[in-house]
Design an enzyme around this catalytic site. Structure first.
Site, PDB file in Angstrom:
ATOM      1  N   LYS A 108      15.882  21.728  39.893  1.00 61.41           N
ATOM      2  CA  LYS A 108      16.037  21.705  38.434  1.00 61.41           C
ATOM      3  C   LYS A 108      14.679  21.499  37.743  1.00 61.41           C
ATOM      4  O   LYS A 108      13.852  20.716  38.230  1.00 61.41           O
ATOM      5  CB  LYS A 108      17.009  20.571  38.057  1.00 61.41           C
ATOM      6  CG  LYS A 108      17.163  20.349  36.554  1.00 61.41           C
ATOM      7  CD  LYS A 108      17.760  21.551  35.840  1.00 61.41           C
ATOM      8  CE  LYS A 108      17.640  21.453  34.325  1.00 61.41           C
ATOM      9  NZ  LYS A 108      17.779  22.753  33.648  1.00 61.41           N
TER      10      LYS A 108
ATOM     11  N   ASN B 198      23.084  29.326  28.042  1.00 59.33           N
ATOM     12  CA  ASN B 198      22.901  27.895  28.254  1.00 59.33           C
ATOM     13  C   ASN B 198      21.767  27.377  27.401  1.00 59.33           C
ATOM     14  O   ASN B 198      20.774  28.061  27.162  1.00 59.33           O
ATOM     15  CB  ASN B 198      22.682  27.570  29.740  1.00 59.33           C
ATOM     16  CG  ASN B 198      21.218  27.554  30.131  1.00 59.33           C
ATOM     17  OD1 ASN B 198      20.518  26.561  29.920  1.00 59.33           O
ATOM     18  ND2 ASN B 198      20.736  28.660  30.684  1.00 59.33           N
TER      19      ASN B 198
ATOM     20  N   ILE C  62      20.601  23.879  27.987  1.00 61.11           N
ATOM     21  CA  ILE C  62      20.606  22.552  28.607  1.00 61.11           C
ATOM     22  C   ILE C  62      19.463  21.719  28.017  1.00 61.11           C
ATOM     23  O   ILE C  62      19.606  20.515  27.810  1.00 61.11           O
ATOM     24  CB  ILE C  62      20.449  22.655  30.149  1.00 61.11           C
ATOM     25  CG1 ILE C  62      21.514  23.592  30.754  1.00 61.11           C
ATOM     26  CG2 ILE C  62      20.488  21.273  30.796  1.00 61.11           C
ATOM     27  CD1 ILE C  62      22.930  23.139  30.660  1.00 61.11           C
TER      28      ILE C  62
ATOM     29  N   ASN D 277      10.386  23.141  40.189  1.00 63.95           N
ATOM     30  CA  ASN D 277      10.305  23.969  38.979  1.00 63.95           C
ATOM     31  C   ASN D 277       9.822  23.039  37.876  1.00 63.95           C
ATOM     32  O   ASN D 277      10.470  22.040  37.581  1.00 63.95           O
ATOM     33  CB  ASN D 277      11.694  24.548  38.658  1.00 63.95           C
ATOM     34  CG  ASN D 277      11.704  25.366  37.375  1.00 63.95           C
ATOM     35  OD1 ASN D 277      11.715  24.823  36.276  1.00 63.95           O
ATOM     36  ND2 ASN D 277      11.714  26.677  37.500  1.00 63.95           N
TER      37      ASN D 277
ATOM     38  N   CYS E 279       9.220  27.319  27.938  1.00 67.33           N
ATOM     39  CA  CYS E 279       9.495  26.230  26.993  1.00 67.33           C
ATOM     40  C   CYS E 279       8.480  26.191  25.848  1.00 67.33           C
ATOM     41  O   CYS E 279       7.381  26.700  25.984  1.00 67.33           O
ATOM     42  CB  CYS E 279       9.548  24.892  27.714  1.00 67.33           C
ATOM     43  SG  CYS E 279       8.712  24.877  29.255  1.00 67.33           S
TER      44      CYS E 279
ATOM     45  N   THR F 186      15.784  33.613  31.462  1.00 69.58           N
ATOM     46  CA  THR F 186      16.893  34.059  30.600  1.00 69.58           C
ATOM     47  C   THR F 186      16.402  34.752  29.320  1.00 69.58           C
ATOM     48  O   THR F 186      15.279  34.523  28.861  1.00 69.58           O
ATOM     49  CB  THR F 186      17.763  32.849  30.205  1.00 69.58           C
ATOM     50  OG1 THR F 186      16.908  31.844  29.653  1.00 69.58           O
ATOM     51  CG2 THR F 186      18.483  32.269  31.398  1.00 69.58           C
TER      52      THR F 186
ATOM     53  N   GLY G 114      18.146  37.772  37.914  1.00 66.13           N
ATOM     54  CA  GLY G 114      18.800  38.110  36.659  1.00 66.13           C
ATOM     55  C   GLY G 114      20.079  38.860  36.977  1.00 66.13           C
ATOM     56  O   GLY G 114      20.050  40.081  37.150  1.00 66.13           O
TER      57      GLY G 114
HETATM   58  C1  LIG Z   1      22.551  26.448  33.379  1.00 64.26           C
HETATM   59  C2  LIG Z   1      21.194  27.042  33.645  1.00 64.26           C
HETATM   60  C3  LIG Z   1      20.087  26.191  33.705  1.00 64.26           C
HETATM   61  C4  LIG Z   1      18.804  26.733  33.943  1.00 64.26           C
HETATM   62  N1  LIG Z   1      17.729  25.881  34.039  1.00 64.26           N
HETATM   63  C5  LIG Z   1      16.500  26.397  34.345  1.00 64.26           C
HETATM   64  C6  LIG Z   1      15.382  25.526  34.522  1.00 64.26           C
HETATM   65  O1  LIG Z   1      15.488  24.289  34.469  1.00 64.26           O
HETATM   66  N2  LIG Z   1      14.167  26.094  34.786  1.00 64.26           N
HETATM   67  C7  LIG Z   1      14.009  27.455  34.904  1.00 64.26           C
HETATM   68  O2  LIG Z   1      12.900  27.935  35.138  1.00 64.26           O
HETATM   69  N3  LIG Z   1      15.071  28.296  34.768  1.00 64.26           N
HETATM   70  C8  LIG Z   1      16.293  27.802  34.494  1.00 64.26           C
HETATM   71  N4  LIG Z   1      17.370  28.667  34.379  1.00 64.26           N
HETATM   72  C9  LIG Z   1      17.178  30.110  34.574  1.00 64.26           C
HETATM   73  C10 LIG Z   1      17.588  30.554  35.991  1.00 64.26           C
HETATM   74  O3  LIG Z   1      16.814  29.865  36.966  1.00 64.26           O
HETATM   75  C11 LIG Z   1      17.425  32.085  36.191  1.00 64.26           C
HETATM   76  O4  LIG Z   1      16.061  32.428  36.073  1.00 64.26           O
HETATM   77  C12 LIG Z   1      18.228  32.906  35.178  1.00 64.26           C
HETATM   78  O5  LIG Z   1      19.465  32.312  34.904  1.00 64.26           O
HETATM   79  C13 LIG Z   1      18.460  34.354  35.644  1.00 64.26           C
HETATM   80  O6  LIG Z   1      19.172  34.446  36.857  1.00 64.26           O
HETATM   81  P1  LIG Z   1      20.797  34.535  36.953  1.00 64.26           P
HETATM   82  O7  LIG Z   1      21.238  35.620  36.013  1.00 64.26           O
HETATM   83  O8  LIG Z   1      21.097  34.840  38.408  1.00 64.26           O
HETATM   84  O9  LIG Z   1      21.310  33.193  36.560  1.00 64.26           O
HETATM   85  C14 LIG Z   1      18.652  28.143  34.136  1.00 64.26           C
HETATM   86  C15 LIG Z   1      19.779  28.975  34.074  1.00 64.26           C
HETATM   87  C16 LIG Z   1      21.049  28.438  33.849  1.00 64.26           C
HETATM   88  C17 LIG Z   1      22.233  29.377  33.806  1.00 64.26           C
END
Ligand SMILES: Cc1cc2nc3c(=O)[nH]c(=O)nc-3n(C[C@H](O)[C@H](O)[C@H](O)COP(=O)(O)O)c2cc1C
Length: 312
Positions: free
Chosen positions: A49, A73, A75, A103, A133, A196, A249
């Site tokens: 995380k 999301n 968060i 991370n 961020c 995202t 993604g």
């Molecule tokens: C609930 C949630 C929390 C996330 N928290 C982080 C984070 O703390 N740091 C980060 O670099 N990406 C974070 N991401 C992004 C994911 O690591 C990933 O790059 C992104 O969701 C795309 O992949 P996916 O479509 O398979 O989820 C988060 C995504 C989700 C859904």
């Protein structure tokens, strides 16, 4: 031909297979450890995380909402702070039979360097930098949307650690290649693409924003075509420097992962699909292995970036 080799050398991190469980989608992995049927040996790595210098409470609720073929999301990087992760959590999880990747995030350039320094003396195999961020010191725009600031973040992290650095690129920019080039020049060892896409959901009954933070990051199957294009673009600038990409993604199946490998990914991330099936990472790895065997490839590396133009 024998069984294909799923091992991947990703920026110096030796992965048993190319599948990485993505940051924010498995916390620090401790729930997975308790899950029946889950085996850490089934995935190449786990990205922990997002962690900041000091603990963060995150954004006001609601913080997640399901959307068509995906989720939003906000968060807000809730985490217990880097010192706690290194001193309290990593001693419990550091011996798992998979690679752990930190991370990290910060609200200014110096903070990224400090967090990297804290993780440098820990069992993580590498450090992923989340540059999506807001840069509090310099106006609030994300670090990842300004190539010069993104490069300074990588430089600060490089000075804080000798571990492999993976910079996670944001798709919320005009041309992702400009930022990719800047962080490569600044010394990143690998790239993650994509984080995202910014989005919003509206509740017409109450007339309110659904998320407490108004905006959030869109992930899941809905973003796969966008992510594939961005990986293909990043590959164009990363490949000449031998910098590997962790494509991500919307990956849900082995076939999805193979699409990302053809487009230029050396490793593949599985995130949102884990909320439906936490064991999905292992299934994706099996699917990649089956594809390699059926298509006569003996390794993942032999498939990376081999996407061809459509024949007429
Ligand atoms: C609930 C949630 C929390 C996330 N928290 C982080 C984070 O703390 N740091 C980060 O670099 N990406 C974070 N991401 C992004 C994911 O690591 C990933 O790059 C992104 O969701 C795309 O992949 P996916 O479509 O398979 O989820 C988060 C995504 C989700 C859904």
């Amino acid at each position: 031909m024998g069984k294909p080799d799923l091992k991947v050398d990703f920026a110096g991190i030796q992965l048993a297979n190319p599948v990485v469980l993505l940051s924010g989608c498995v916390g620090f992995g401790e729930d997975l450890a308790r899950l029946e049927g889950f085996d850490f040996g089934d995935v190449g790595a786990i990205c922990l995380k997002g962690t900041t210098l000091t603990a963060r409470q995150g954004n006001p609720p609601p913080r997640v909402v399901e959307t068509a073929s995906g989720m939003l999301n906000a968060i807000g990087l809730q985490n217990p702070g880097a010192r706690h992760v290194v001193d309290e959590i990593l001693p419990r999880i550091g011996n798992w039979p998979t690679k752990l990747i930190a991370n990290i995030a910060g609200s200014n350039v110096e903070e990224y360097g400090e967090v990297a320094r804290i993780f440098d003396n820990s069992p993580v195999a590498g450090i992923e930098i989340n540059i999506s961020c807001p840069n509090v010191k310099e106006g609030g725009a994300a670090f990842g949307s300004d190539p010069l600031v993104a490069a300074r973040v990588v430089d600060a992290v490089r000075k804080g650690t000798s571990k492999p650095i993976i910079t996670k690129l944001s798709p919320n920019v005009t041309d992702i290649r400009t930022v990719a080039k800047a962080v490569i020049d600044s010394g990143t060892d690998g790239l993650s693409a994509i984080n995202t896409l910014m989005g919003m959901a509206v509740d017409i009954v109450s007339g309110e924003a659904v998320l407490g933070n108004f905006q959030g990051g869109l992930s899941g199957a809905a973003i796969k075509p966008v992510a594939l294009l961005q990986v293909w673009r990043v590959y164009e600038v990363a490949q000449p420097h031998g910098i590997p990409i962790m494509g991500q993604g919307g990956i849900e199946t082995g076939s999805d992962a193979v699409e990302f490998i053809l487009a230029g990914s050396s490793a593949v991330g599985v995130g949102t699909s884990l909320f439906k099936n936490p064991l999905n990472g292992g299934d994706v790895a099996v699917g990649v292995g089956e594809y390699l065997a059926e298509s006569g490839h003996d390794s993942v590396a032999s498939l990376v970036g081999t996407l061809k133009a459509r024949s007429r």
